[in-house]
Design a protein around this motif. Structure first.
Motif, PDB file in Angstrom:
ATOM      1  N   VAL A   1       1.156   3.929   1.535  1.00 35.25           N
ATOM      2  CA  VAL A   1       0.827   4.744   2.710  1.00 35.25           C
ATOM      3  C   VAL A   1       1.962   4.572   3.710  1.00 35.25           C
ATOM      4  O   VAL A   1       2.724   3.625   3.621  1.00 35.25           O
ATOM      5  CB  VAL A   1      -0.484   4.268   3.372  1.00 35.25           C
ATOM      6  N   PRO A   2       2.080   5.512   4.650  1.00 31.15           N
ATOM      7  CA  PRO A   2       3.112   5.346   5.684  1.00 31.15           C
ATOM      8  C   PRO A   2       2.822   4.120   6.546  1.00 31.15           C
ATOM      9  O   PRO A   2       1.682   3.672   6.638  1.00 31.15           O
ATOM     10  CB  PRO A   2       2.994   6.617   6.523  1.00 31.15           C
ATOM     11  N   TRP A   3       3.885   3.634   7.187  1.00 29.12           N
ATOM     12  CA  TRP A   3       3.740   2.438   8.021  1.00 29.12           C
ATOM     13  C   TRP A   3       2.672   2.613   9.087  1.00 29.12           C
ATOM     14  O   TRP A   3       1.872   1.732   9.332  1.00 29.12           O
ATOM     15  CB  TRP A   3       5.067   2.127   8.709  1.00 29.12           C
ATOM     16  N   GLY A   4       2.703   3.772   9.726  1.00 29.48           N
ATOM     17  CA  GLY A   4       1.785   3.989  10.842  1.00 29.48           C
ATOM     18  C   GLY A   4       0.339   3.894  10.387  1.00 29.48           C
ATOM     19  O   GLY A   4      -0.515   3.355  11.096  1.00 29.48           O
TER      20      GLY A   4
ATOM     21  N   TYR B   1       0.856  -1.182   0.000  1.00 30.54           N
ATOM     22  CA  TYR B   1       0.000   0.000   0.000  1.00 30.54           C
ATOM     23  C   TYR B   1       0.890   1.230   0.000  1.00 30.54           C
ATOM     24  O   TYR B   1       1.884   1.263   0.720  1.00 30.54           O
ATOM     25  CB  TYR B   1      -0.873   0.040   1.255  1.00 30.54           C
TER      26      TYR B   1
ATOM     27  N   ALA C   1      -0.846   2.178   7.783  1.00 29.92           N
ATOM     28  CA  ALA C   1      -1.175   0.776   7.517  1.00 29.92           C
ATOM     29  C   ALA C   1      -1.449   0.058   8.831  1.00 29.92           C
ATOM     30  O   ALA C   1      -2.398  -0.715   8.962  1.00 29.92           O
ATOM     31  CB  ALA C   1      -0.022   0.106   6.779  1.00 29.92           C
ATOM     32  N   MET C   2      -0.608   0.349   9.816  1.00 31.44           N
ATOM     33  CA  MET C   2      -0.765  -0.334  11.098  1.00 31.44           C
ATOM     34  C   MET C   2      -2.091   0.048  11.744  1.00 31.44           C
ATOM     35  O   MET C   2      -2.806  -0.795  12.287  1.00 31.44           O
ATOM     36  CB  MET C   2       0.400   0.004  12.018  1.00 31.44           C
TER      37      MET C   2
ATOM     38  N   ILE D   1      -4.983  -1.844  10.165  1.00 29.48           N
ATOM     39  CA  ILE D   1      -5.084  -3.254  10.554  1.00 29.48           C
ATOM     40  C   ILE D   1      -5.552  -3.367  12.001  1.00 29.48           C
ATOM     41  O   ILE D   1      -6.384  -4.206  12.337  1.00 29.48           O
ATOM     42  CB  ILE D   1      -3.734  -3.958  10.337  1.00 29.48           C
TER      43      ILE D   1
END
Ligand code: HEM
Ligand SMILES: [Cu+2]
Lengths: 591, 224
Positions: free
Chosen positions: B30-33, B28, B35-36, B39
């Protein structure tokens, strides 16, 4: 919105560099140290679980031979054994241990995306283990309700640990869920968002696929457990009636009415069935890689294997009530869940065929990890077949709650994943520690464990056919159980003691080799996946030195015709590989 | 499987779709944060779904009649009691706070620190108001004799579910208020000038989620 993908800033990922011994090994944010902390703690907890099982096995094999194993203790030991092994040992070791170690290394990343959260995860896990262990020391002892914790008996007097023990168990599970979520979010986001250049999803080793799907299952299944724990806590502490129907205790009505014990079973198994695959899928992944490396062949049907993992993961959410055929739920439910259960066997069987076909005509190297991996195929086929029996309602009804079920799930969820664990630990030991283990000792360990496991669990199938129920302190004088059943029980116990004792070999080997093992080659098995290509062995903080690796191929290029060695690592470009081939044999250019 | 380049070769159809989505580095953009957070929120959805399904289940199994919610949750301002008035106001406050949060995200991306700070603080204030009103409602019900284990109006599960579900949601809102204030402070100090203002959006995702969950609780618990 000028947004630079974080993954493109790989040279400046903020690394938390440790300054002291404590920061390096205790409050560490390095995924490898965290993995070892997670794994070590899981193994310690697992040893407690093992000792408990030997104690209650003594009671079954040689009744009343251990004087503190009274009926209460028996139930407590069985309960704690089950819960420890499933949650605190296998889940924590596969995902917290192997997940942490393998994910960044196999993907060519420097660490997890959020190392601090990762550190929090392991410390929260420690808290949950401490709470769990505390229940051994409170009045009434740990809960003895069976690892499935079914109400109403869980909270009623007469069940050992119905006061403090059960509360500690529920709190510990809730804390574990929090710990798992912190770790799990990290694994999933790392896998999705932080792969090195060239590492497409369809080039990831199957280990990563197994860990990935298992973690997703965990993130969606543990909520059900958390909710069940919270509701049961309300029932126990506040006297609500979520799970408690109107019920009598020694003739006196209790203050409960109108709750639904079946609701708990649904919530528990909505977690419980995916949970078995949370354990199984990482094992599937790890064993695929071990088999492929030691058979010097690419894994057979890589894409199919990936889709099978995903299919199993999805289906595992709609089979839970096959644990509840005898619970009195609507029979049409039974029909539905029997159907889905048999459907999930299809992708599972597909994986087994692919493992066998990977071995087919392979250049098999019988190293210790390969012993364990092949042993796994045996026990898993065996346990899978009994699963097919149990999946059918009419066959399950007489077998449910007998030793047949115990045999089924131990072969499939106990022995099989543990064989994979050993395979994986021996296989990656040289990378993790930088030393070689002792091969002979590992093989002796294998034979004890493998044959011993069969000596334990084969007779249990037969006991189950006789109708011997599980979770009984003593069989008593029951007409339908012949006296010879007791002899079988004794033999099982003896086998269990031997298997238990033989695990010493493993610990001696692993710990002794740290000191006396000979220095390991960086890639002793000739494996193609990235974790074997690190500049240092064992890998240091940051994993890759100056530059992140670039991946040009999948992880299974073994026995490539004409290749310089018989494998091509994932980070070798096509041009280099071709040059090596040319140098070796000018005629055979490519395939 | 051994493409010459590091990029997967583009293909058509199902295989192509899988190939494109699974291309290297990230799935994706998008930044990691973020995405996290996504989820995590899906995971949290499972928690609330389990709560609500548990609620529906005990509502069916309980042997006593379910208390009449519209009367219990009525409030009178001098005149006749107006059913569900407090809940209506609470819902309104929470939905308004989602609006201010959306504005904050917008100004965040424009790097307008003052406005972003102000709007996040407003959002947090609305959130705190919501929790305050919830505390008021709790104390009113407690004064009327509603307890987790029983109540004078009918099925004891009414109180159990009410305190458990609104309590769990209230904790989410409280946590959200703290989270927002923390982000607001950092915005003000210019902490995100180099890192980018995605964090405001990430916090916003959480806030909208908590809001959305409330809509479901409202529908299932107060209206049904
Ligand atoms: C071929 C696929 C499988 C089928 C059809 C299957 C079917 C079943 C059924 C119907 C039961 C309930 C038996 C009863 O309580 O009466 C059961 C129990 C169980 N299965 Fe499986 N199973 C399969 C694979 C697995 C796998 C792969 C695992 C774990 C890795 C597993 C772990 C368990 C456990 C832990 C239990 C017992 C839980 C308990 O009652 O304490 N099964 N299985
Ligand atoms: Cu199952």
């Amino acid at each position: 919105m000028a947004y630079v993908p974080l993954a493109d800033q790989d040279q400046d990922m903020e690394m938390h560099h440790p300054h002291s011994w404590v920061e390096k090994y205790v409050w560490s944010q390095d995924h490898k140290v965290i993995a070892i902390q997670y794994g070590g703690l899981a193994v310690l907890t697992g040893i407690v679980g093992l000792v408990l099982s030997l104690l209650f096995r003594m009671q079954l094999g040689f009744p009343e031979s251990v004087n503190f194993v009274d009926p209460n203790f028996y139930y407590q030991a069985v309960t704690m054994h089950g819960m420890i092994m499933v949650v605190y040992f296998l889940t924590a070791l596969f995902l917290g241990g192997f997940g942490n170690y393998m994910v960044p290394l196999m993907l060519g990343a420097r660490d997890m995306v959020f190392p601090f959260l990762n550190m929090m995860s392991v410390w929260t896990f420690l808290i949950s283990v401490i709470i769990l262990m505390a229940s051994f020391f409170v009045g009434g002892g740990p809960t003895g309700a069976g690892w499935t914790l079914y109400p109403p008996q869980t909270t009623m007097a007469g069940t050992p640990g119905h006061d403090a023990g059960i509360i500690l168990m529920l709190v510990s599970l809730a804390v574990f869920v929090v710990a798992f979520t912190m770790g799990g979010l990290n694994y999933v986001v790392t896998i999705l968002q932080y792969r090195c250049r060239g590492m497409t999803l369809m080039r990831m080793p199957l280990t990563i696929w197994g860990i990935f799907v298992a973690t997703v299952l965990g993130l969606f299944a543990f909520p059900a457990l958390l909710v069940a724990c919270i509701m049961m806590m309300f029932d126990t502490v506040l006297g609500t009636s979520f799970f408690m129907p109107a019920v009598l205790e020694s003739g006196t009505p209790l203050d409960y009415e109108g709750g639904s014990p079946i609701l708990f079973q649904h919530l528990f198994w909505f977690f419980g069935h995916p949970e078995v695959y949370i354990v199984a899928l990482p094992a599937f992944g790890l064993v695929s890689d071990v088999l492929s490396v030691h058979a010097r062949k690419n894994i057979f049907g890589y894409r199919m294997m990936v889709w099978a993992i995903i299919a199993i993961g999805g289906l595992s959410f709609i089979v839970w009530a096959h644990h509840m055929y005898v619970s009195g739920m609507n029979p049409y439910f039974g029909f539905f869940f029997a159907t889905t259960t048999l459907i999930i066997a299809v992708p599972t069987a597909l994986k087994v065929y692919n493992w066998l076909l990977t071995l087919w005509e392979g250049d098999i190297r019988l190293n210790a990890p390969m012993y364990f991996a092949i042993g796994f195929i045996f026990t898993f086929i065996h346990g899978g077949l009994t699963g097919l029996f149990l999946g059918n309602v009419v066959i399950d009804l007489p077998l449910s709650d007998t030793y047949f079920v115990v045999a089924h799930f131990h072969l499939v969820m106990g022995v099989s994943p543990i064989l994979v664990l050993f395979a994986a630990l021996y296989h990656w030991y040289p990378k993790i520690s930088g030393r070689m283990y002792n091969e002979t000792m590992a093989k002796v360990h294998f034979w004890f464990t493998f044959l011993g496991a069969y000596a334990i669990y084969l007779p249990m199938h037969y006991l189950g056919f006789l109708g011997v129920p599980r979770r009984y302190y003593a069989l008593g004088n029951t007409d339908f159980i012949p006296l010879s059943a007791q002899d079988l029980n004794s033999s099982i116990t003896i086998a269990a003691l031997i298997v238990g004792a033989s695990q010493i070999l493993f610990f001696i080997n692993i710990i002794g080799s740290l000191k006396w093992g000979k220095k390991a080659d960086p890639n002793p098995w000739g494996a193609a996946s990235l974790e074997w290509q690190t500049p240092d062995t064992p890998p240091v903080h940051g994993n890759w030195g100056e530059n992140l690796p670039t991946v040009y191929r999948w992880a299974y290029d073994y026995s490539v015709p004409g290749a310089a060695e018989d494998f091509i690592p994932q980070n070798v470009p096509e041009s280099e590989a071709a040059a090596a081939q040319d140098a070796k044999s000018p005629e055979s250019n490519g395939e | 499987m051994s493409e010459a380049t590091t990029q997967a070769v583009s293909q058509e159809g199902m295989t192509g779709m899988v190939g494109d989505w699974s291309a290297d580095r990230q799935a994706y953009h998008v930044p990691w944060g973020k995405a996290m957070m996504w989820i995590f929120l899906v995971s949290d959805t499972f928690i609330f779904s389990c709560f609500l399904i548990g609620y529906l289940n005990v509502r069916v199994t309980t042997t006593d009649p379910w208390p009449p919610q519209s009367e219990i949750f009525a409030l009178s301002f001098g005149g006749d009691p107006i059913p569900l008035i407090l809940i209506a106001i609470m819902t309104f406050v929470l939905i308004t706070s989602s609006g201010t949060m959306a504005l904050a995200v917008n100004f965040g991306y424009q790097k307008d620190k003052a406005k972003t700070f102000l709007l996040i603080c407003t959002t947090a204030a609305f959130g705190a108001t919501f929790v305050g009103m919830q505390a008021f409602e709790w104390s009113k019900l407690i004064a009327e004799g509603v307890r987790p284990w029983g109540n004078p109006f009918g099925a004891p599960q009414f109180g159990s579910v009410f305190f458990m579900v609104t309590g769990f949601h209230g904790l989410h809102v409280t946590g959200g208020v703290i989270y927002l204030l923390w982000v607001a402070l950092r915005v003000k100090r210019g902490y995100y000038d180099n890192k980018g203002y995605e964090i405001v959006e990430i916090a916003g995702l959480y806030w909208h989620f908590v809001d959305l969950v409330w809509v479901f609780i409202f529908a299932f618990f107060y209206l049904l």
